[in-house]
Design an enzyme around this catalytic site. Structure first.
Site, PDB file in Angstrom:
ATOM      1  N   GLY A  47       0.719  -0.752   0.024  1.00 26.11           N
ATOM      2  CA  GLY A  47      -0.052  -0.446  -0.267  1.00 26.11           C
ATOM      3  C   GLY A  47       0.830   0.612   0.042  1.00 26.11           C
ATOM      4  O   GLY A  47       2.266   1.237   0.149  1.00 26.11           O
ATOM      5  N   ALA A  84       3.239   6.548  -7.942  1.00 23.85           N
ATOM      6  CA  ALA A  84       3.490   6.388  -9.358  1.00 23.85           C
ATOM      7  C   ALA A  84       4.758   4.978  -9.480  1.00 23.85           C
ATOM      8  O   ALA A  84       4.022   4.345 -10.276  1.00 23.85           O
ATOM      9  CB  ALA A  84       4.278   7.031  -9.883  1.00 23.85           C
ATOM     10  N   GLN A  90       7.850  -9.302   7.744  1.00 25.70           N
ATOM     11  CA  GLN A  90       9.192  -8.664   6.994  1.00 25.70           C
ATOM     12  C   GLN A  90       9.821  -7.829   7.441  1.00 25.70           C
ATOM     13  O   GLN A  90      10.664  -7.306   7.289  1.00 25.70           O
ATOM     14  CB  GLN A  90       9.145  -8.642   5.585  1.00 25.70           C
ATOM     15  N   HIS A 121       3.961   1.947  -8.066  1.00 27.79           N
ATOM     16  CA  HIS A 121       3.706   1.009  -8.087  1.00 27.79           C
ATOM     17  C   HIS A 121       2.088   1.300  -9.253  1.00 27.79           C
ATOM     18  O   HIS A 121       2.198  -0.230  -9.628  1.00 27.79           O
ATOM     19  CB  HIS A 121       2.410   1.097  -6.604  1.00 27.79           C
ATOM     20  N   LYS A 150      12.240  -3.417  -9.929  1.00 21.63           N
ATOM     21  CA  LYS A 150      13.627  -3.560  -9.608  1.00 21.63           C
ATOM     22  C   LYS A 150      14.703  -2.110  -8.766  1.00 21.63           C
ATOM     23  O   LYS A 150      15.772  -2.538  -8.453  1.00 21.63           O
ATOM     24  CB  LYS A 150      14.607  -3.442 -10.965  1.00 21.63           C
TER      25      LYS A 150
END
Lengths: 277, 277
Positions: free
Chosen positions: B27, B31, B57, B33, B145
């Site tokens: 969430g 931009a 995590q 995502h 990436k």
């Protein structure tokens, strides 16, 4: 029956198969495995069986190299049982880098019971079953109750990792004298084979005692252990546990399982009985 | 856009969806995502996005509780981007027993680079991604990436556990001044935000040096570290690595990636550039 050796080919076949029930095995098949196949037919349009002797679940000094490979016999039995696909990968197909880098790590239960005597065994089982599930993508998967702790660990894994597979536990197949069917029975000498049913007889006696209300688990365990040891067995464990979680059972527990592992000569046998009271 | 909160409902939806590309997120969408969502549309008939802040995590003392939850804004952005399904489970839906018992254990790479500063982080990532893959059953999954080590670990996991998912790596989105888009940029003060592009500037300088044939990785790493530290950064690491495996790069290596993690005030930023020479 189609024999498929490559993952890519299996995936291609899977794409056009409506529903699949899966029976993972290490081969050297006996009537117990065929009972799993028959059960699998009840659940899906297609049945896939795998034969793969999984190095990852054998410890040092265990019988990986000596584990019986009986491909032609296995094929004939699976063909007769109406199996659609036999998945029979080379080791390099499942472990192309030799070493498996990512492992599925089960909780503390993996170090108890059989796990205490076979370090890493259940990690190897959980990891290869994850890989096979990811390759076969079955709707159902059948596992025998003979390997009760394995079933409990896979049940936990499926739930905890949200695997989209429905497990089907299948009752243990037995010889007429009660001995649980197992690939490892083939290792027994004829004298050992005559002695082997004592394992199940002790479980049966324990079940009767538990059903009649006896909750002194330690005393029951000791009695069985002594009977086995008096007849030449080396006992890894005899334990009364809670049936679903395999946690230590408290005195009032209603869903029990009695599990035993013991060695006769060079052969390690396991068995268990469920007790609902 | 359909918002689905239960696993059962998601599975039911999935059964009738021809093909699915999946974008897992925590969430607080930006931009970067949405670029993942746009890429996802190129691969499948339906796009599923998940929003789940995965406690597993986050380490002790990390920002799990403070992690921004911006559900309404996120929904509007996903709706505008043509997402079919938003999977937005409660924590109790993914972790019904609170404690996750079975974990996917990555190899040594999980303890290097970011892993050295965030113990258990990549185990938590690998485990939740396995769970989400098992629930969503996507054909494709898009990962940025920007989280390069995460991508390498998930790539290794998919290959090593034979997950039936095709990964789609997506280039890092950047602000005009080069700063990599990240949810954590919102933690920066305005002075820090003005300083932040230095991270990418150093990566760019290192890329230029590497492309011009410089293979003294240690000297390049030290120069970048010193520049950052001289401007108030605390540097976790700056490293030149082999691009696919993230192993230590030898001098003649052609496929490199430069990775950096550094803290500006209370905010930890990461970034990287690939260098093919």
């Amino acid at each position: 029956m189609q024999v498929i050796r490559s993952i890519a080919e299996l995936r291609a076949w899977r794409k056009q198969a409506a529903s699949v029930a899966f029976v993972p095995t290490m081969g050297n098949l006996h009537a117990g495995h065929i009972a799993l196949v028959n059960e699998a037919h009840q659940h899906a349009a297609h049945v896939v069986v795998s034969i793969f002797v999984n190095r990852l679940q054998f410890g040092q000094g265990e019988d990986f190299d000596a584990y019986p490979r009986t491909f032609d016999d296995d094929c004939a039995k699976l063909e007769a049982a109406g199996v659609d696909v036999l998945f029979f990968p080379l080791e390099a197909e499942l472990y192309p880098h030799v070493r498996q880098s990512f492992n599925v790590e089960p909780p503390h239960l993996q170090d108890e019971l059989c796990g205490a005597f076979r370090p890493g065994h259940f990690r190897g089982v959980a990891t290869v079953v994850t890989k096979l599930f990811n390759i076969v993508e079955p709707d159902f998967a059948c596992f025998g109750k003979k390997d009760y702790q394995q079933l409990a660990i896979i049940r936990g894994m499926v739930e905890d990792l949200n695997s989209p597979v429905q497990l089907v536990p299948v009752d243990t197949g037995r010889a007429d004298d009660g001995l649980a069917l197992s690939s490892r029975n083939g290792y027994l000498t004829s004298e050992e084979r005559a002695e082997a049913p004592r394992l199940y007889r002790n479980l049966t006696l324990m079940r009767e005692a538990l059903l009649s209300g006896d909750s002194d688990y330690a005393a029951l365990e000791t009695r069985a252990r002594q009977d086995l040891e008096a007849h030449g067995w080396r006992v890894d464990y005899v334990e009364v546990r809670q049936a679903q979680t395999l946690e230590i059972a408290h005195a009032g527990e209603k869903n029990l399982v009695v599990l035993v592992a013991a060695r006769l000569g060079k052969t390690r046998l396991i068995d268990n009985v469920e007790v609902a009271r």
